[in-house]
Design a protein around this motif. Sequence first.
Motif, PDB file in Angstrom:
ATOM      1  N   GLN A  68       0.823  -1.209   0.000  1.00  0.00           N
ATOM      2  CA  GLN A  68       0.000   0.000   0.000  1.00  0.00           C
ATOM      3  C   GLN A  68       0.855   1.257   0.000  1.00  0.00           C
ATOM      4  O   GLN A  68       2.015   1.250   0.418  1.00  0.00           O
ATOM      5  N   GLY A  69       0.238   2.330  -0.463  1.00  0.00           N
ATOM      6  CA  GLY A  69       0.911   3.613  -0.522  1.00  0.00           C
ATOM      7  C   GLY A  69       1.131   4.197   0.866  1.00  0.00           C
ATOM      8  O   GLY A  69       0.643   3.676   1.864  1.00  0.00           O
ATOM      9  N   PHE A  70       1.857   5.298   0.906  1.00  0.00           N
ATOM     10  CA  PHE A  70       2.177   5.942   2.179  1.00  0.00           C
ATOM     11  C   PHE A  70       2.459   7.424   1.935  1.00  0.00           C
ATOM     12  O   PHE A  70       2.652   7.861   0.795  1.00  0.00           O
ATOM     13  N   TYR A  71       2.447   8.182   3.006  1.00  0.00           N
ATOM     14  CA  TYR A  71       2.787   9.599   2.924  1.00  0.00           C
ATOM     15  C   TYR A  71       4.279   9.779   3.177  1.00  0.00           C
ATOM     16  O   TYR A  71       4.868   9.078   3.993  1.00  0.00           O
ATOM     17  N   ALA A  72       4.874  10.722   2.456  1.00  0.00           N
ATOM     18  CA  ALA A  72       6.297  11.016   2.617  1.00  0.00           C
ATOM     19  C   ALA A  72       6.491  12.523   2.669  1.00  0.00           C
ATOM     20  O   ALA A  72       5.621  13.290   2.237  1.00  0.00           O
ATOM     21  N   ARG A  73       7.602  12.920   3.193  1.00  0.00           N
ATOM     22  CA  ARG A  73       7.935  14.349   3.199  1.00  0.00           C
ATOM     23  C   ARG A  73       8.271  14.765   1.776  1.00  0.00           C
ATOM     24  O   ARG A  73       8.919  14.018   1.044  1.00  0.00           O
ATOM     25  N   PRO A  74       7.817  15.945   1.380  1.00  0.00           N
ATOM     26  CA  PRO A  74       8.135  16.391   0.015  1.00  0.00           C
ATOM     27  C   PRO A  74       9.637  16.571  -0.165  1.00  0.00           C
ATOM     28  O   PRO A  74      10.341  16.951   0.766  1.00  0.00           O
ATOM     29  N   ARG A  75      10.126  16.260  -1.341  1.00  0.00           N
ATOM     30  CA  ARG A  75      11.542  16.442  -1.649  1.00  0.00           C
ATOM     31  C   ARG A  75      11.685  17.703  -2.485  1.00  0.00           C
ATOM     32  O   ARG A  75      10.952  17.902  -3.459  1.00  0.00           O
ATOM     33  N   PHE A 126       7.138  12.724  -7.465  1.00  0.00           N
ATOM     34  CA  PHE A 126       7.153  11.274  -7.495  1.00  0.00           C
ATOM     35  C   PHE A 126       6.480  10.794  -8.768  1.00  0.00           C
ATOM     36  O   PHE A 126       5.358  11.181  -9.075  1.00  0.00           O
ATOM     37  N   VAL A 127       7.172   9.949  -9.521  1.00  0.00           N
ATOM     38  CA  VAL A 127       6.622   9.346 -10.735  1.00  0.00           C
ATOM     39  C   VAL A 127       6.095   7.972 -10.345  1.00  0.00           C
ATOM     40  O   VAL A 127       6.849   7.124  -9.847  1.00  0.00           O
ATOM     41  N   GLN A 128       4.807   7.773 -10.551  1.00  0.00           N
ATOM     42  CA  GLN A 128       4.157   6.529 -10.130  1.00  0.00           C
ATOM     43  C   GLN A 128       4.647   5.346 -10.961  1.00  0.00           C
ATOM     44  O   GLN A 128       4.898   5.460 -12.166  1.00  0.00           O
ATOM     45  N   TRP A 188       6.633  -5.045 -13.719  1.00  0.00           N
ATOM     46  CA  TRP A 188       6.375  -3.842 -12.939  1.00  0.00           C
ATOM     47  C   TRP A 188       7.603  -2.935 -12.968  1.00  0.00           C
ATOM     48  O   TRP A 188       8.718  -3.373 -12.685  1.00  0.00           O
ATOM     49  N   VAL A 189       7.387  -1.664 -13.327  1.00  0.00           N
ATOM     50  CA  VAL A 189       8.454  -0.661 -13.290  1.00  0.00           C
ATOM     51  C   VAL A 189       8.209   0.181 -12.051  1.00  0.00           C
ATOM     52  O   VAL A 189       7.173   0.846 -11.924  1.00  0.00           O
ATOM     53  N   LYS A 190       9.143   0.135 -11.139  1.00  0.00           N
ATOM     54  CA  LYS A 190       8.998   0.787  -9.842  1.00  0.00           C
ATOM     55  C   LYS A 190       8.939   2.312  -9.976  1.00  0.00           C
ATOM     56  O   LYS A 190       9.594   2.895 -10.822  1.00  0.00           O
ATOM     57  N   GLY A 191       8.137   2.938  -9.099  1.00  0.00           N
ATOM     58  CA  GLY A 191       8.063   4.392  -9.060  1.00  0.00           C
ATOM     59  C   GLY A 191       9.336   4.993  -8.496  1.00  0.00           C
ATOM     60  O   GLY A 191      10.114   4.307  -7.827  1.00  0.00           O
ATOM     61  N   TYR A 192       9.551   6.274  -8.760  1.00  0.00           N
ATOM     62  CA  TYR A 192      10.784   6.927  -8.316  1.00  0.00           C
ATOM     63  C   TYR A 192      10.579   8.443  -8.206  1.00  0.00           C
ATOM     64  O   TYR A 192       9.627   8.988  -8.741  1.00  0.00           O
ATOM     65  N   TRP A 193      11.484   9.084  -7.491  1.00  0.00           N
ATOM     66  CA  TRP A 193      11.476  10.546  -7.378  1.00  0.00           C
ATOM     67  C   TRP A 193      12.277  11.112  -8.540  1.00  0.00           C
ATOM     68  O   TRP A 193      13.393  10.686  -8.815  1.00  0.00           O
ATOM     69  N   ARG A 194      11.697  12.094  -9.235  1.00  0.00           N
ATOM     70  CA  ARG A 194      12.384  12.741 -10.356  1.00  0.00           C
ATOM     71  C   ARG A 194      12.535  14.196 -10.077  1.00  0.00           C
ATOM     72  O   ARG A 194      11.732  14.860  -9.528  1.00  0.00           O
TER      73      ARG A 194
END
Length: 96
Positions: free
Chosen positions: A64-71, A76-78, A90-96
């Motif tokens: 399941q999803g979760f909340y994170a502090r903004p970078r 975030f790319v889903q 499945w291609v994992k999500g990442y911060w861009r």
Amino acid sequence: MKTIAKLGIVLALTGSLFASCSSQAYVTEQPVEPVYVRPVAPYPNAVWVPGEWVWRGNHYVYRQGFYARPRYNRVFVQGHWQPTNRGYVWVKGYWR
């Protein structure tokens, strides 16, 4: 004789190393994402990171999803299902 045995052991270990490095697991059909209620943000400006599929054992499990502090200066790319000639991966999500 000992040299051949050592070479066999080295080749077996090398083969198992490369086999375990495979990070892609293919499925013939995309699993259905479970329905769940997104919780209320725990603090102001929290960023929702959507749930993802994780390969566990011999099948995909939904985390399941979760909340994170903004970078700073990032979004975030889903993650998504990528069709291939072997099925879906499945291609994992990442911060861009």
